[in-house]
Design an enzyme around this catalytic site. Structure first.
Site, short mmCIF file in Angstrom:
data_model
loop_
_atom_site.label_atom_id
_atom_site.label_comp_id
_atom_site.label_asym_id
_atom_site.label_seq_id
_atom_site.Cartn_x
_atom_site.Cartn_y
_atom_site.Cartn_z
N HIS A 111 0.82 -1.21 0.00
CA HIS A 111 0.00 0.00 0.00
C HIS A 111 0.85 1.26 0.00
CE1 HIS A 111 -3.69 -2.21 0.57
NE2 HIS A 111 -3.20 -2.82 1.63
N HIS A 136 6.30 6.40 6.27
CA HIS A 136 5.79 5.98 4.97
C HIS A 136 5.16 7.18 4.28
CE1 HIS A 136 2.38 5.56 7.78
NE2 HIS A 136 1.68 5.99 6.76
N HIS A 138 2.13 8.97 1.34
CA HIS A 138 0.87 8.96 0.59
C HIS A 138 0.98 9.97 -0.54
CE1 HIS A 138 -1.34 6.56 3.61
NE2 HIS A 138 -0.54 7.18 4.46
N HIS A 155 4.27 10.18 6.82
CA HIS A 155 3.82 9.92 8.18
C HIS A 155 4.95 9.26 8.97
CE1 HIS A 155 -0.67 9.73 6.80
NE2 HIS A 155 -0.20 10.96 6.88
N THR A 220 -5.45 6.01 9.17
CA THR A 220 -6.08 6.38 7.91
C THR A 220 -6.27 5.17 6.99
OG1 THR A 220 -3.99 6.94 6.81
CG2 THR A 220 -5.11 8.70 8.04
N THR A 221 -6.02 3.99 7.51
CA THR A 221 -6.32 2.74 6.80
C THR A 221 -7.06 1.82 7.76
OG1 THR A 221 -4.24 1.70 7.46
CG2 THR A 221 -4.24 2.92 5.39
#
Length: 271
Positions: A111, A136, A138, A155, A220-221
């Site tokens: 992801h 990680h 986004h 993040h 957020t997942t």
């Protein structure tokens, strides 16, 4: 200063109900396909049963229907990300970093791409210490500021001894090429397997100012667990267009839409 929205105020309450979470530490790698905190550290096995995505029938609008473990994605009232309004009063809760040079490696979890440090790193906020777990990205950003969405959001995920998560959100916009981010970007673009990127000082990845917005939110997942302390830096960094393109080629549109603020307070913290 941006104007303050007319919202109901309440205290920022950070809980510690983390029975759903099983975090890795140090350089331990998550199982391939594991979920992210708040987009990337592995969650409990129950949350790994259902497959989720950022599009189609398994996309963000349907996460709550994919598994009983994901119901908070639909029913939660303190979800992340959010569109961050300007807010007052300013809170005297600076971020104190205990980052140092460390051998690091990267890992693609399906992801996003995570960075793990080989030695202990941490930060302190409001007198509480949080150990660094992973970083990680986004693309594009998950948080917006007064409706403005950035090209990338990083993040930096931390966890306290009692299980509470504190996540530093770093926004990035297109501009000059950023040499301190080159090792991560190049490694993220180069392989889906784990690989070393040598010594990195995490502090060098952050902007000069750590002024930030603080609020109570969630992963957020899936499973979208709440009681996450979000510390979203107000000062973005710049990445070169080629660097953004490299990240986008690996994972793009891996951002959850913004969620309702409801009765939460967002506080601008001077650093």
């Amino acid at each position: 200063m941006r104007s303050t929205p007319d919202i109901t105020r309440k205290s920022l309450l950070i809980g510690s109900a983390w029975g759903l979470l099983a975090l890795t530490a140090g350089c331990t790698k998550p199982t391939t396909g594991s979920e992210a905190l708040p987009s990337s550290t592995p969650t409990a096995s129950a949350a790994n049963v259902a497959h989720w995505s950022y599009e189609g029938a398994e996309g963000p609008g349907d996460w709550g229907n994919l598994s009983p473990a994901f119901q908070t994605c639909t029913t939660g009232k303190a979800q992340s990300p959010i569109d961050i309004p300007a807010a007052t009063p300013k809170s005297p809760a600076p971020i104190t970093l205990a980052y140092s040079a460390s051998e690091c490696d990267v890992h693609d979890n399906g992801h996003t791409v995570e960075l793990h440090a080989g030695s202990a790193q941490s930060l302190t906020v409001s007198g509480k210490n949080y150990a660094f777990k992973q970083m990680h990205f986004h693309d594009p950003s998950e948080h917006t500021i007064e409706g403005t969405r950035y090209d990338v959001e990083f993040h930096f995920v931390h966890q306290s001894d009692d299980g509470v998560l504190a996540v530093v959100g770093l926004l990035a916009k297109a501009g000059k090429s950023n040499p301190v981010w080159a090792p991560f970007v190049d490694a993220a673009a180069g392989s889906t397997s784990s690989r070393s990127i040598g010594s990195v000082n995490l502090a060098s990845l952050l902007p000069a100012s750590l002024e930030h917005f603080a609020y109570e939110g969630s992963l957020t997942t899936p499973p979208c667990t709440e009681s996450v302390l979000w510390l979203v830096l107000d000062q973005p960094i710049e990445l070169g267009a080629d660097q953004i393109s490299k990240l986008r080629a690996v994972h793009s549109a891996n951002n959850r839409p913004t969620q309702e603020l409801n009765n939460r307070t967002v506080t601008l913290v001077n650093q």
